[in-house]
Design a protein around this motif. Structure first.
Motif: not given
Length: 585
Positions: A451-459, A465-467
């Motif tokens: 969730a945090a990655l999705a927010v940070q990258l707005d995606q 990215d699973v890696a």
């Protein structure tokens, strides 16, 4: 926003908060922690080596609580089994203390989901806001960038219009040998996980539950007369109430259903209305289970027709005076083993937790975001014959090696800002390998970081990215593949996990090595590490393995120049460390 402060929900909230996000954690009841604070104190796993990430951190905190409270050499510390056997009140206190450490995570209790607002763009929908209602009927609307459904039932997921399923798939749908021939609506049975004691100073005598009727329980007398029941409380069989061993700290017992027993606490068929039920319908199911299970105990302790030896033994047991103070010392939650199951991007099935065609490991998932060491476990989905003395069907306990769980089980197909670590995407049989509190916490931790990655990258969450997600999990001590000899406290943990995620740990053992899904038994269901899952970093790197590992490194665009060669002194650890360093540079 995280809906449901279950262990999965708490892990998701903490992970997102650690990643720098502001988080609102919503719990519809007045008690956080799900079953871990509501009676399930004998955690389901096999080897301690399988514990990592959020659950291991929780267990370490529980053990630290007992060390601080009772002393490092106290019986309580030993009884906690490295913090995995905590009293409900201690588990609750530890969860609250954990959340208190994260100021970015705000908690709201006793607010239930009442509505969602969705928007639609192109092919996918997006949740814009959630409306909550408190017991007084006041509403509150929450806008969020990403939503996580941490509930056991998948309530937010279902309200968002995500495809879900309850009941069992037919055998041919996913090629599952443990599935029935034809699909049906049968659901794994529920029961309570009572916390009880024999210690008089902390013992509360049970009373008859609302709706108690003696005639409902006289059938148990025939079961006792059959001589197949030797005691009222025992472990693991020939009893009515399974009192898990070893004993919990404080002289308490986690009480459960007797697997394949003559008399069962789990009630197949009585829970079919739970997954999609209203609050009132679920309360009625809760009340029926309470009447049945407390009523059975009351009958055994008080009815004059119960043989004297059984009645006197039963009377030695009672509720714990210092547990569940708001609910008359009874667990506030029913053990919901299975409810809705999302049908998402990946559907976890029986084959995902079984041996791969070659080697000593289960099926490999390159996009794994969690792992587990237990197996497909179902206490039954249907009951044939009388309440006492009949037989459950649909019951299975499938021994498998430790297994990986792919990212796609968290992802709906329809909504681009929703993650579901509770009612994960799976078949009935597959879900029976995932429905374990350590696994749910690992899935929640993965959902929080994603969730945090999705927010940070707005995606969209589906494009995370699973890696990168795996890298965050490894950095936070969460394993995505089982490695029995490189644990989260090792400086090599992240590197070995990275290499394992790429496939580097497959087929390390010679062809023909016996497959043993379990290590040597320690006590109860707990074992030593699973054989065939060690990386043996100090082992010399042989030429054949070097060749295979170099090819893997090249496929990952890892520079080969700095990788050591097999020369008789180079070890496996030398190669993995060099590869991990080269990949970072």
């Amino acid at each position: 926003m995280v809906y449901g402060a279950t262990p999965a929900g708490i892990a998701a909230a903490v992970a997102a908060g650690k990643s720098g996000q502001s988080v609102l954690l919503i719990e519809p009841t007045n008690r956080i922690g799900g079953l871990v604070t509501s009676g399930l104190s004998h955690t389901d796993f096999h080897s301690l080596e399988s514990l990592s990430g959020a659950f291991l951190d929780f267990a370490n905190r529980v053990e630290a609580h007992y060390i601080e409270t009772d002393g490092p050499d106290s019986p309580q510390v030993e009884a906690s089994y490295h913090g995995t056997f905590g009293e409900p009140k201690v588990n609750l206190a530890v969860f609250h203390a954990l959340l208190d450490e994260h100021p970015r995570v705000e908690r709201i209790h006793q607010h239930a989901l009442s509505a969602l607002k969705l928007s639609e763009s192109q092919s996918q929908k997006r949740i814009e806001s959630a409306t909550l209602v408190d017991p007084q009927g006041n509403t509150r609307t929450i806008r969020g960038s990403v939503f996580v459904d941490g509930s056991y039932e998948g309530d937010l997921m279902a309200m968002a219009g995500v495809e879900w399923r309850a009941g069992r798939e037919g055998r041919d749908e996913h090629g599952e040998s443990l599935a029935p021939e034809a699909a049906d609506d049968q659901l794994q049975a529920y029961n309570f996980r009572f916390i009880m004691t024999q210690e008089e100073s902390n013992r509360v005598t049970p009373v008859a539950p609302p709706g108690y009727q003696r005639e409902d329980f006289v059938g148990v007398l025939d079961a006792i007369a059959s001589k197949k029941i030797e005691r009222v409380f025992d472990y693991p069989s020939k009893c009515i109430f399974k009192a898990h061993l070893p004993v919990l700290p404080g002289g308490k017992y986690d009480i459960n259903d007797v697997s394949r027993g003559l008399v069962r606490l789990s009630l197949p068929g009585k829970n079919l209305g739970w997954p999609d039920g209203t609050a009132e319908e679920r309360q009625a199911i809760y009340d029926e289970h309470l009447r049945d299970q407390v009523g059975l105990l009351y009958f055994l302790q008080n009815d004059p027709e119960v043989p004297e030896a059984f009645r006197q033994e039963a009377k030695q047991w009672g509720w714990c005076r210092d547990e569940f103070l708001d609910t008359n010392h009874l667990p506030p939650q029913l053990y919901v083993r299975e409810a809705r199951r999302m049908q998402g991007v990946s559907i976890y099935t029986q084959t995902d937790s079984e041996y791969a065609e070659e080697g000593t490991r289960a099926k490999f998932h390159r996009d794994s975001i969690a792992m587990a060491d237990y197996g497909n476990n179902c206490h039954g989905t249907h009951h044939e014959g009388p309440r006492f003395g009949g037989k459950h069907s649909g019951e299975f306990y499938n021994p498998v090696p430790p297994y990986q769980i792919p990212y796609g089980v968290l992802l709906p197909k329809e909504i681009d800002n929703l993650l579901v670590p509770g009612a994960v995407s799976s078949s009935h049989v597959g879900f029976c390998a995932l429905r374990l509190e350590p696994v749910w916490m690992s899935l929640g931790q993965a959902a929080g970081h994603a969730a945090a990655l999705a927010v940070q990258l707005d995606q969209p969450v589906q494009q995370v990215d699973v890696a990168s997600l795996q890298s965050q999990l490894h950095a936070n001590g969460s394993a995505t593949i089982y490695v029995s000899d490189v644990l989260p406290d090792s400086p090599d943990f992240a590197g070995v996990q990275w290499w394992g995620a790429a496939g580097g740990l497959l087929k390390l053992y010679p062809e023909g090595t016996p497959r043993k899904p379990r290590g040597k038994k320690l006590h109860g269901q707990y074992t030593e590490a699973a054989p065939g899952h060690a990386v043996e970093l100090d082992q010399p790197l042989d030429a054949k393995l070097e060749q295979r590992w170099r090819a893997l490194a090249e496929s990952m665009s890892v520079p080969l120049a700095g990788l050591p060669k097999a020369n008789g002194t180079t070890t496996r650890g030398d190669f993995i460390r060099a590869a991990a360093t080269a990949a970072r540079e």
